[in-house]
Motif scaffolding. Structure first.
Motif, mmCIF file in Angstrom:
data_model
loop_
_atom_site.group_PDB
_atom_site.id
_atom_site.type_symbol
_atom_site.label_atom_id
_atom_site.label_comp_id
_atom_site.label_asym_id
_atom_site.label_seq_id
_atom_site.Cartn_x
_atom_site.Cartn_y
_atom_site.Cartn_z
ATOM 1 N N ARG A 205 0.845 -1.198 0.000
ATOM 2 C CA ARG A 205 0.000 0.000 0.000
ATOM 3 C C ARG A 205 0.883 1.252 0.000
ATOM 4 N NH1 ARG A 205 -3.609 -1.987 3.569
ATOM 5 N NH2 ARG A 205 -2.450 -1.196 5.335
ATOM 6 N N LYS A 206 1.954 1.189 0.778
ATOM 7 C CA LYS A 206 2.891 2.312 0.852
ATOM 8 C C LYS A 206 3.517 2.574 -0.525
ATOM 9 C CE LYS A 206 6.587 2.711 3.894
ATOM 10 N NZ LYS A 206 7.304 2.174 5.068
ATOM 11 N N PHE A 207 3.872 1.489 -1.191
ATOM 12 C CA PHE A 207 4.465 1.587 -2.522
ATOM 13 C C PHE A 207 3.501 2.285 -3.488
ATOM 14 C CE2 PHE A 207 4.617 -0.268 -6.790
ATOM 15 C CZ PHE A 207 5.921 -0.003 -7.163
ATOM 16 N N MET A 208 2.271 1.785 -3.508
ATOM 17 C CA MET A 208 1.260 2.340 -4.414
ATOM 18 C C MET A 208 1.025 3.821 -4.101
ATOM 19 S SD MET A 208 -2.648 0.929 -4.598
ATOM 20 C CE MET A 208 -3.008 0.829 -2.845
ATOM 21 N N ASP A 209 0.915 4.135 -2.814
ATOM 22 C CA ASP A 209 0.595 5.515 -2.428
ATOM 23 C C ASP A 209 1.735 6.485 -2.707
ATOM 24 O OD1 ASP A 209 -1.931 4.838 -1.794
ATOM 25 O OD2 ASP A 209 -1.682 4.891 0.381
ATOM 26 N N HIS B 33 -8.253 7.919 -7.314
ATOM 27 C CA HIS B 33 -6.864 8.233 -7.649
ATOM 28 C C HIS B 33 -6.014 6.975 -7.730
ATOM 29 C CE1 HIS B 33 -7.286 12.445 -7.695
ATOM 30 N NE2 HIS B 33 -7.494 12.601 -6.412
ATOM 31 N N ARG B 34 -6.213 6.084 -6.754
ATOM 32 C CA ARG B 34 -5.409 4.856 -6.755
ATOM 33 C C ARG B 34 -5.718 4.008 -7.979
ATOM 34 N NH1 ARG B 34 -6.254 3.078 -0.479
ATOM 35 N NH2 ARG B 34 -4.409 4.045 0.445
ATOM 36 N N GLU B 35 -7.007 3.862 -8.273
ATOM 37 C CA GLU B 35 -7.411 3.026 -9.408
ATOM 38 C C GLU B 35 -6.809 3.533 -10.710
ATOM 39 O OE1 GLU B 35 -11.676 0.951 -8.702
ATOM 40 O OE2 GLU B 35 -11.673 2.894 -9.698
ATOM 41 N N GLU B 36 -6.893 4.842 -10.894
ATOM 42 C CA GLU B 36 -6.364 5.425 -12.135
ATOM 43 C C GLU B 36 -4.852 5.245 -12.210
ATOM 44 O OE1 GLU B 36 -9.836 8.800 -12.592
ATOM 45 O OE2 GLU B 36 -7.826 9.450 -11.972
ATOM 46 N N TYR B 37 -4.207 5.453 -11.065
ATOM 47 C CA TYR B 37 -2.757 5.315 -11.047
ATOM 48 C C TYR B 37 -2.347 3.873 -11.360
ATOM 49 C CZ TYR B 37 2.076 5.178 -9.645
ATOM 50 O OH TYR B 37 3.430 4.968 -9.659
ATOM 51 N N ILE B 38 -2.993 2.926 -10.693
ATOM 52 C CA ILE B 38 -2.641 1.514 -10.884
ATOM 53 C C ILE B 38 -2.855 1.100 -12.344
ATOM 54 C CG2 ILE B 38 -3.326 -0.866 -10.304
ATOM 55 C CD1 ILE B 38 -1.589 0.492 -8.185
ATOM 56 N N GLU C 269 -0.572 12.683 -8.385
ATOM 57 C CA GLU C 269 -1.921 13.241 -8.185
ATOM 58 C C GLU C 269 -1.854 14.261 -7.053
ATOM 59 O OE1 GLU C 269 -4.324 12.431 -10.107
ATOM 60 O OE2 GLU C 269 -3.928 10.413 -10.858
ATOM 61 N N HIS C 270 -1.951 15.536 -7.413
ATOM 62 C CA HIS C 270 -1.712 16.580 -6.407
ATOM 63 C C HIS C 270 -2.689 16.588 -5.233
ATOM 64 C CE1 HIS C 270 1.672 18.102 -8.446
ATOM 65 N NE2 HIS C 270 0.991 18.263 -9.558
ATOM 66 N N GLU C 271 -3.941 16.244 -5.513
ATOM 67 C CA GLU C 271 -4.935 16.336 -4.424
ATOM 68 C C GLU C 271 -4.845 15.169 -3.445
ATOM 69 O OE1 GLU C 271 -8.144 16.057 -7.192
ATOM 70 O OE2 GLU C 271 -6.697 17.273 -8.295
#
Ligand SMILES: Nc1ncnc2c1ncn2[C@@H]1O[C@H](COP(=O)(O)OP(=O)(O)O)[C@@H](O)[C@H]1O
Ligand SMILES: [Mg+2]
Length: 362
Positions: free
Chosen positions: A133-137, A193-198, A144-146
């Motif tokens: 989770r830390k890696f992904m975040d 944000h996470r979904e889009e990033y992944i 993602e600025h927000e």
């Protein structure tokens, strides 16, 4: 875009050292206990405001001293930005960016994306969701600025909700219902944000790395948001259970990002060497995605690279590292042990020797 200057004062066993790193590859050589990991820890501290080895800030300050400090110059486009961070024994952190004092570690973190790989990383990363989770975040934070503010706000609400579940004041059920609206609102933003990033990370990772390494054939990346059904329903359904547990069991704080090969978890399929290679590949891909989506050059710290890598893994790692654009800081006990990795790379190499917390010239 890299660190062009680095100096440490009273950091661990290092009284004072200054160095001018290469924008490409820096190798730090020294016997056990000389201060190699401490040097990497200082670079990590500059970006994260904390260590990757300990939560006890006092351990970072050299014995019998009252404050440790790390200063650097970060090349950014045509600018050279001086940055610095210090911590005293009371835990007070002081930050400076371009001559201005700042109170937010996140401002420094935004400027310098730093990831680390140590001999402990593999067990941590494949052993449970927290590191993943830390890696992904970390990736989401940089692109993602927000995200950072949402994540901070969410954690406040989560803390409030957990306190109500634990203390159960008279009207705790109504109070929780009130907090749940905000909980769900922020959770959905974080999740988006996470979904889009992944999804972008996965495309990038396959394109740049997975498709070129045969042992990774059949690899699948899975993102688990931390709940099923709608989150509002999940919170309602879990309410009794959460009250018993005294904390919230569903939500983005339970998200995971994990890896499967032909439907089986990678830990049950890959050898230890292959898992290590996968971790290198993931971190390198993440750095290169951050670099392609922002104007930052990232840093990769690798502690004790040769210690546990077999010959074949070493060769793969060497290829991956020579293709990456990150500024590298790699430690090893001897120069010979690392030559198979760094020699084939066509990148500018600087070697530093440390002994008893000082740099020595050879
Ligand atoms: N706060 C501190 N003050 C002084 N020395 C320290 C402190 N913390 C650790 N050390 C010492 O620093 C030395 C260097 O540690 P480390 O960076 O882990 O070495 P290496 O990675 O080269 O093996 C160790 O001998 C350790 O005992
Ligand atoms: Mg070490």
């Amino acid at each position: 875009m890299s660190l062009t200057h680095l100096s440490l004062g009273d950091f661990r066993n290092i009284e004072a050292i200054s160095l001018e790193p290469s924008p490409d590859i820096n190798v730090i050589i020294g016997a056990n206990g000389s201060g190699k990991t401490s040097l990497l820890e200082a670079i990590y501290f500059l970006s994260h405001g904390k260590s990757f080895r300990t939560n006890k800030h006092k351990l970072l300050i050299r014995h019998e001293q009252t404050r440790c400090a790390v200063h650097a110059k970060k090349q950014h486009l045509s600018l050279s930005i001086p940055v610095g961070i210090g911590k005293d024994t009371s835990g007070e952190t002081s930050l400076r960016i371009q001559g201005q004092s700042s109170r937010k570690v996140s401002e420094l973190a935004q400027l310098i994306p730093v990831q680390v790989i140590t001999p402990e990383s593999y067990d941590l990363f494949f052993g449970g969701p927290k590191e993943r989770r830390k890696f992904m975040d970390l990736g989401v934070f940089h692109v993602e600025h927000e995200f950072f503010q949402e994540w901070k706000d969410f954690n406040k609400v989560l803390k409030q909700r957990n306190a109500l579940l634990k203390l159960r004041p008279n009207n705790y059920a109504e109070q929780i219902q009130y907090w749940d609206k905000e909980f769900v609102r922020l959770a959905e933003k974080i999740n988006k944000h996470r979904e889009e990033y992944i999804s972008r990370f996965t495309a990038h990772f396959f394109d740049k790395i997975v498709n070129k390494i045969p042992v990774f054939s059949g690899l699948e990346l899975r993102y688990d948001e931390g709940w099923k059904e709608s989150l509002a329903d999940a919170l309602k359904h879990q309410f009794q259970r959460d009250t018993k547990l005294g904390y919230t069991s569903k939500g983005p704080h339970k998200a995971d990002f994990s890896f499967y090969i032909h439907g089986h978890s990678v830990e049950s399929i890959l050898s230890r060497g292959q898992l290590k290679l996968l971790l290198y590949a993931l971190k390198i891909a993440q750095n290169s995605l951050i670099e392609s989506e922002t104007d930052k050059q990232s840093i990769l710290l690798i502690d004790d690279l040769p210690s546990e890598l077999g010959e074949e893994t070493m060769q793969h790692v060497s290829v991956l590292l020579s293709q990456c654009q990150s500024q590298l800081f790699i430690t090893a006990i001897t120069a010979e042990s690392i030559s198979a990795v760094v020699e084939p790379m066509k990148r500018e190499l600087r070697m530093f020797h440390v002994k008893h917390g000082s740099l020595i010239t050879k």
